[in-house]
Motif scaffolding. Structure first.
Motif, PDB file in Angstrom:
ATOM      1  N   LEU A   1       0.821  -1.209   0.000  1.00 11.65           N
ATOM      2  CA  LEU A   1       0.000   0.000   0.000  1.00 11.65           C
ATOM      3  C   LEU A   1       0.856   1.260   0.000  1.00 11.65           C
ATOM      4  O   LEU A   1       0.603   2.206  -0.770  1.00 11.65           O
ATOM      5  N   THR A   2       1.890   1.282   0.864  1.00 15.40           N
ATOM      6  CA  THR A   2       2.742   2.479   0.909  1.00 15.40           C
ATOM      7  C   THR A   2       3.560   2.630  -0.372  1.00 15.40           C
ATOM      8  O   THR A   2       3.826   3.751  -0.812  1.00 15.40           O
ATOM      9  N   PHE A   3       3.947   1.510  -1.006  1.00 17.99           N
ATOM     10  CA  PHE A   3       4.655   1.591  -2.286  1.00 17.99           C
ATOM     11  C   PHE A   3       3.750   2.188  -3.355  1.00 17.99           C
ATOM     12  O   PHE A   3       4.167   3.009  -4.184  1.00 17.99           O
ATOM     13  N   ALA A   4       2.475   1.785  -3.335  1.00 17.71           N
ATOM     14  CA  ALA A   4       1.519   2.340  -4.286  1.00 17.71           C
ATOM     15  C   ALA A   4       1.354   3.843  -4.064  1.00 17.71           C
ATOM     16  O   ALA A   4       1.300   4.631  -5.028  1.00 17.71           O
ATOM     17  N   LEU A   5       1.300   4.285  -2.794  1.00 13.05           N
ATOM     18  CA  LEU A   5       1.167   5.711  -2.503  1.00 13.05           C
ATOM     19  C   LEU A   5       2.407   6.483  -2.932  1.00 13.05           C
ATOM     20  O   LEU A   5       2.305   7.609  -3.434  1.00 13.05           O
ATOM     21  N   MET A   6       3.598   5.875  -2.738  1.00 14.67           N
ATOM     22  CA  MET A   6       4.834   6.534  -3.156  1.00 14.67           C
ATOM     23  C   MET A   6       4.875   6.715  -4.668  1.00 14.67           C
ATOM     24  O   MET A   6       5.229   7.771  -5.195  1.00 14.67           O
ATOM     25  N   LEU A   7       4.473   5.663  -5.420  1.00 11.10           N
ATOM     26  CA  LEU A   7       4.448   5.748  -6.880  1.00 11.10           C
ATOM     27  C   LEU A   7       3.435   6.792  -7.348  1.00 11.10           C
ATOM     28  O   LEU A   7       3.667   7.490  -8.342  1.00 11.10           O
ATOM     29  N   LEU A   8       2.316   6.887  -6.600  1.00  8.47           N
ATOM     30  CA  LEU A   8       1.316   7.889  -6.942  1.00  8.47           C
ATOM     31  C   LEU A   8       1.875   9.299  -6.751  1.00  8.47           C
ATOM     32  O   LEU A   8       1.615  10.201  -7.553  1.00  8.47           O
ATOM     33  N   GLU A   9       2.663   9.467  -5.685  1.00 10.43           N
ATOM     34  CA  GLU A   9       3.290  10.760  -5.425  1.00 10.43           C
ATOM     35  C   GLU A   9       4.295  11.104  -6.516  1.00 10.43           C
ATOM     36  O   GLU A   9       4.339  12.233  -7.020  1.00 10.43           O
ATOM     37  N   VAL A  10       5.111  10.123  -6.908  1.00  7.09           N
ATOM     38  CA  VAL A  10       6.137  10.349  -7.941  1.00  7.09           C
ATOM     39  C   VAL A  10       5.497  10.702  -9.277  1.00  7.09           C
ATOM     40  O   VAL A  10       6.016  11.524 -10.049  1.00  7.09           O
TER      41      VAL A  10
ATOM     42  N   GLY B 160       2.952  12.378  -9.784  1.00 10.18           N
ATOM     43  CA  GLY B 160       2.210  13.626  -9.717  1.00 10.18           C
ATOM     44  C   GLY B 160       0.732  13.454  -9.461  1.00 10.18           C
ATOM     45  O   GLY B 160      -0.075  14.271  -9.895  1.00 10.18           O
ATOM     46  N   GLY B 161       0.368  12.386  -8.774  1.00 10.68           N
ATOM     47  CA  GLY B 161      -1.031  12.148  -8.447  1.00 10.68           C
ATOM     48  C   GLY B 161      -1.818  11.469  -9.546  1.00 10.68           C
ATOM     49  O   GLY B 161      -3.031  11.284  -9.413  1.00 10.68           O
ATOM     50  N   GLN B 162      -1.142  11.090 -10.636  1.00 14.08           N
ATOM     51  CA  GLN B 162      -1.802  10.402 -11.739  1.00 14.08           C
ATOM     52  C   GLN B 162      -1.497   8.899 -11.653  1.00 14.08           C
ATOM     53  O   GLN B 162      -0.352   8.492 -11.867  1.00 14.08           O
ATOM     54  N   PRO B 163      -2.479   8.068 -11.304  1.00 17.07           N
ATOM     55  CA  PRO B 163      -2.200   6.627 -11.162  1.00 17.07           C
ATOM     56  C   PRO B 163      -1.829   6.006 -12.510  1.00 17.07           C
ATOM     57  O   PRO B 163      -2.464   6.262 -13.523  1.00 17.07           O
ATOM     58  N   ASN B 164      -0.754   5.212 -12.500  1.00 17.53           N
ATOM     59  CA  ASN B 164      -0.333   4.503 -13.703  1.00 17.53           C
ATOM     60  C   ASN B 164      -0.397   2.996 -13.446  1.00 17.53           C
ATOM     61  O   ASN B 164      -0.909   2.552 -12.413  1.00 17.53           O
ATOM     62  N   GLU B 165       0.149   2.211 -14.396  1.00 21.96           N
ATOM     63  CA  GLU B 165       0.071   0.744 -14.268  1.00 21.96           C
ATOM     64  C   GLU B 165       0.739   0.248 -13.000  1.00 21.96           C
ATOM     65  O   GLU B 165       0.236  -0.671 -12.328  1.00 21.96           O
ATOM     66  N   MET B 166       1.881   0.830 -12.632  1.00 22.32           N
ATOM     67  CA  MET B 166       2.599   0.379 -11.441  1.00 22.32           C
ATOM     68  C   MET B 166       1.797   0.659 -10.174  1.00 22.32           C
ATOM     69  O   MET B 166       1.782  -0.148  -9.236  1.00 22.32           O
ATOM     70  N   VAL B 167       1.139   1.816 -10.144  1.00 21.22           N
ATOM     71  CA  VAL B 167       0.311   2.143  -8.985  1.00 21.22           C
ATOM     72  C   VAL B 167      -0.816   1.117  -8.824  1.00 21.22           C
ATOM     73  O   VAL B 167      -1.035   0.559  -7.750  1.00 21.22           O
ATOM     74  N   TRP B 168      -1.532   0.846  -9.926  1.00 22.61           N
ATOM     75  CA  TRP B 168      -2.646  -0.087  -9.864  1.00 22.61           C
ATOM     76  C   TRP B 168      -2.178  -1.506  -9.538  1.00 22.61           C
ATOM     77  O   TRP B 168      -2.882  -2.254  -8.851  1.00 22.61           O
ATOM     78  N   MET B 169      -0.969  -1.872 -10.008  1.00 23.68           N
ATOM     79  CA  MET B 169      -0.435  -3.195  -9.704  1.00 23.68           C
ATOM     80  C   MET B 169      -0.230  -3.366  -8.204  1.00 23.68           C
ATOM     81  O   MET B 169      -0.580  -4.396  -7.611  1.00 23.68           O
ATOM     82  N   ASN B 170       0.317  -2.339  -7.559  1.00 23.56           N
ATOM     83  CA  ASN B 170       0.553  -2.436  -6.115  1.00 23.56           C
ATOM     84  C   ASN B 170      -0.738  -2.323  -5.320  1.00 23.56           C
ATOM     85  O   ASN B 170      -0.858  -2.923  -4.251  1.00 23.56           O
ATOM     86  N   VAL B 171      -1.710  -1.569  -5.840  1.00 27.20           N
ATOM     87  CA  VAL B 171      -3.019  -1.542  -5.189  1.00 27.20           C
ATOM     88  C   VAL B 171      -3.646  -2.939  -5.221  1.00 27.20           C
ATOM     89  O   VAL B 171      -4.208  -3.416  -4.233  1.00 27.20           O
TER      90      VAL B 171
END
Length: 304
Positions: A59-68, A70-81
């Motif tokens: 979860l925290t990795f997904a939040l970090m990727l979301l921060e990097v 710029g608040g736009q979720p990408n494939e990596m964010v959704w994968m960690n979610v």
């Protein structure tokens, strides 16, 4: 220029591998979930601390990727979610199974009956094993269920399994327990068991009650005929089987039972007629073929 091109290709290759293997990890949770939800799963070996840490890590990795990003979720964010959700699912299932196990143990210790829903898996297991023909396992599952819950249908199924195993003396008390409340199937099966165990007068009592309770049920009249047959009352047996055949002309059971009674009565004409009807009604399975052969052999001895 070539350095930046190579670096760009390497970055995309690493991203692709990240997505692929983390996607594979998402499906790798499924065997664990299947084991946890299994009826006989022992969840004491699953560490809630470990699964909780993995959940928070994803979860925290997904939040970090979301921060990097710029608040736009990408494939990596959704994968960690997704991986966070799977870890949370395992965690929640383990907690639920432990709670249910603890509740049942507490009820047993306090002398209380567990709720029917808590034991439902035992009955479902018994039903499945019964359908598969694993009658010994079904009996064990039904026994475990019935130590906690009173259920007529389960008692009846356990008695059927015992009868299938040839343990009629054990099945009979279960049938009789239900027959006291005029359960039709239990009355019929009690009569059949008693006929097989050499108690025709008691068998006749149960079968007579069944015919009074359900005069339109052919099985009740077949049981009555069988009780008369085992007691030597051939003419009464013929009357019972004939009545059953009138109620259901396409069922060969009453017809070949009539043939058996005809052999006992030394009535060769009736025997030939009924045996011919048996052969014309339906294809014979192995058990009925053996019975027809035995009736046929007895009838030939009668004729000669």
């Amino acid at each position: 220029m070539s350095y930046f091109l190579s670096h760009w290709n390497l970055s995309h290759w690493i991203s692709a591998m990240f997505l692929f293997w983390n996607g594979a990890r998402f499906f790798a949770y499924l065997p664990t979930i299947r084991k946890v939800i299994a009826q006989d799963a022992d969840v004491r070996s699953y560490s809630l601390v470990s699964w909780g840490i993995w959940f928070l890590s994803n979860l925290t990795f997904a939040l970090m990727l979301l921060e990097v990003s710029g608040g736009q979720p990408n494939e990596m964010v959704w994968m960690n979610v997704g991986n966070s959700i799977m870890c949370m699912a395992v965690f929640a299932l383990v907690v639920l199974k432990r709670y249910r196990s603890h509740s049942m143990q507490t009820m047993k210790r306090d002398g209380q009956r567990p709720l029917k829903v808590e034991c439902e898996h035992l009955r479902e297991q018994g039903n499945t094993l019964m359908q598969l023909g694993h009658y010994e396992g079904a009996v064990r599952a039904y026994d475990a269920f019935l130590t906690h819950v009173e259920d007529d249908a389960t008692v009846f199924n356990e008695a059927i399994c015992l009868e299938k195993l040839g343990r009629r003396a054990e099945a009979l008390p279960l049938y009789q327990q239900l027959a006291q409340r005029d359960v039709l199937g239990a009355l019929i099966n009690s009569s059949n068991c008693l006929s097989s165990l050499g108690a025709p007068s008691e068998a006749l009592e149960y079968a007579s009650r069944a015919t009074r309770l359900a005069p339109g049920d052919p099985a009740a009249w077949i049981a009555l005929g069988s009780a008369h047959l085992s007691s030597g009352a051939w003419r009464d047996a013929v009357d019972g089987f004939s009545h059953a055949r009138r109620l259901n002309p396409i069922d060969p059971t009453s017809t070949y039972k009539l043939a058996l009674a005809a052999v006992q009565m030394n009535d060769s004409d009736l025997w030939r007629e009924e045996l011919q009807d048996v052969l014309s009604l339906a294809p014979l399975d192995d058990s009925r073929r053996r019975l027809v052969n035995s009736v046929s052999n007895a009838g030939h001895r009668l004729v000669h």
